[in-house]
Design a protein around this motif. Structure first.
Motif: not given
Length: 416
Positions: A48-58
């Motif tokens: 969930f954390m790494t997916a949230t980081m990826t979402e935030t980048q986009e």
């Protein structure tokens, strides 16, 4: 009783007083940003954390107006982002050009000096911006490796036009970095279209969050400079590469390492500030949900309403209004009105904070912001009503109700 027990009672839970933050920043955060910060923590490598980081980048690619892969967060206040960008892009001895039109241009020059750059500055009077021709002339004369330029400087409220600078830097082979801390989200910013190589910001202004996270975006050319320095640090030096004396002098702010942390391998660098990640994600999500151009227009209207209101009260606006940021206005403190006492009265009696300024403007102007969550009609009208009351208390002759009515007229004529 144990000797470690406190002698006096412990304080209760934190209970900040209600405030309407209408200064140059920080501002009142969007309620959903505060709610996001209270979400449960997860481990830094939880999916969930790494997916949230990826979402935030986009999400921030949309905010910046870029397709840069290297779009991420630096954990820390907006100054952390500035320092990470400058010390990672500057090699000792590099020539760096900083056009200074306020307090934060001086900050860029100071950080460049700490990065051991050969720093050159040009200056204009506070309250003005640079003609593009002056910047181009200085680039041709100084031949810098990097141009460091503030977009919106809240100390003067001026907004430096950037749209032609990138092409000039490209022609001269100069990296183009901009500090957009005070302007991003409330004023146009097009990282790709304007040819930016690096740009940094903070949440606590137009993005509508708390201080503590610094969005950053880097072009491919900037990433190449960062990666070249990373090779040196790893001991992988090729012919023509810089020498080992060019190490980035900070571990925490080394963008080479931070890029690895945010990249697909998620190489450990530090423990991500989870609650700040949630806040930054929500700030960007709200902007894109409302529509980036709509948010910029909302800031424009709020700024125009505040400008009309203070002028209707008879206050003198500082600086070149044609180049003022949408989100903050500086007004001359009227003769005979004690500036600090009046600001204290706004805070104590109305719960509204407005700002003073730095350097030559300290004690001369008040700075009133309309940013993020506070770029809305009720906040503008409430602030103007309180300001009128305080001005009257300290003997200033101001027309009754004029500020509120002028601001309301702007809103009545706007589509926001």
């Amino acid at each position: 009783m144990s000797t470690t027990d406190p002698v006096t009672p412990l304080p209760g839970p934190i209970e900040p007083p209600p405030r309407l933050l209408m200064g140059p920043g920080p501002i009142s955060a969007y309620p959903s940003v505060l709610r996001a910060m209270s979400a449960p923590l997860v481990g830094q490598y939880d999916p969930f954390m790494t997916a949230t980081m990826t979402e935030t980048q986009e999400l921030y690619r949309g905010v910046w107006g870029t397709r840069n892969d290297a779009t991420l967060l630096v954990d820390g206040t907006s100054r952390a982002g500035i320092e990470a960008a400058m010390i990672s892009l500057i090699r000792p001895g590099d020539r760096v050009l900083v056009p200074v039109f306020g307090r934060f241009g001086h900050l860029l020059a100071e950080i460049a000096e700490r990065a051991m750059a050969d720093v050159h500055t040009i200056e204009v009077e506070w309250g003005q911006v640079f003609p593009v021709s002056a910047i181009e002339e200085a680039i041709a004369r100084v031949k810098p490796a990097l141009l460091g330029l503030v977009q919106g400087d809240t100390s003067t409220t001026m907004n430096q036009p950037l749209d032609e600078i990138g092409a000039i830097c490209d022609r001269h082979g100069v990296l183009f970095y901009s500090d957009a801390t005070a302007s991003l989200g409330g004023n146009p910013f097009e990282a790709d279209a304007w040819g930016l190589d690096a740009a940094t910001a903070g949440l606590q202004k137009c993005l509508g969050g708390p201080s503590g996270s610094a969005p950053i975006t880097l072009s491919d050319r900037a990433v190449e400079v960062v990666q070249a320095r990373k090779k040196i640090e790893a001991g992988i030096r090729e012919p023509g590469d810089p020498s080992a004396s060019d190490f980035v002098r900070s571990n925490y702010f080394d963008l080479g390492m931070i890029l690895d942390y945010w990249g697909p391998r998620r190489l450990n660098h530090h423990t991500e500030a989870t609650s700040m990640l949630y806040a930054a994600r929500e700030c960007a999500r709200l902007i894109l949900l409302e529509g980036r151009e709509t948010v910029i227009e909302r800031h424009r209207v709020a700024g125009a309403a505040m400008l009309a209101g203070v002028e209707a009260l008879g206050l003198v606006v500082f600086g070149d209004v044609a180049h003022k940021m949408t989100n903050v206005v500086a007004v001359e403190i009227p003769d005979g009105v004690p500036g600090d006492e009046a600001r204290a009265a706004m805070l104590d009696d109305f719960g509204i904070e407005i700002g003073t300024s730095f350097g030559p403007l300290h004690g001369r102007v008040w700075r009133i912001g309309t940013m993020g969550y506070n770029a809305r009609e009720d906040a503008v009208l409430t602030t103007l009503a309180a300001l009128e009351a305080v001005l009257r208390r300290f003997g200033a002759a101001v027309p009754a109700g004029a500020g509120v009515e002028a601001a309301a007229d702007v809103y009545r004529g706007a589509s926001v």
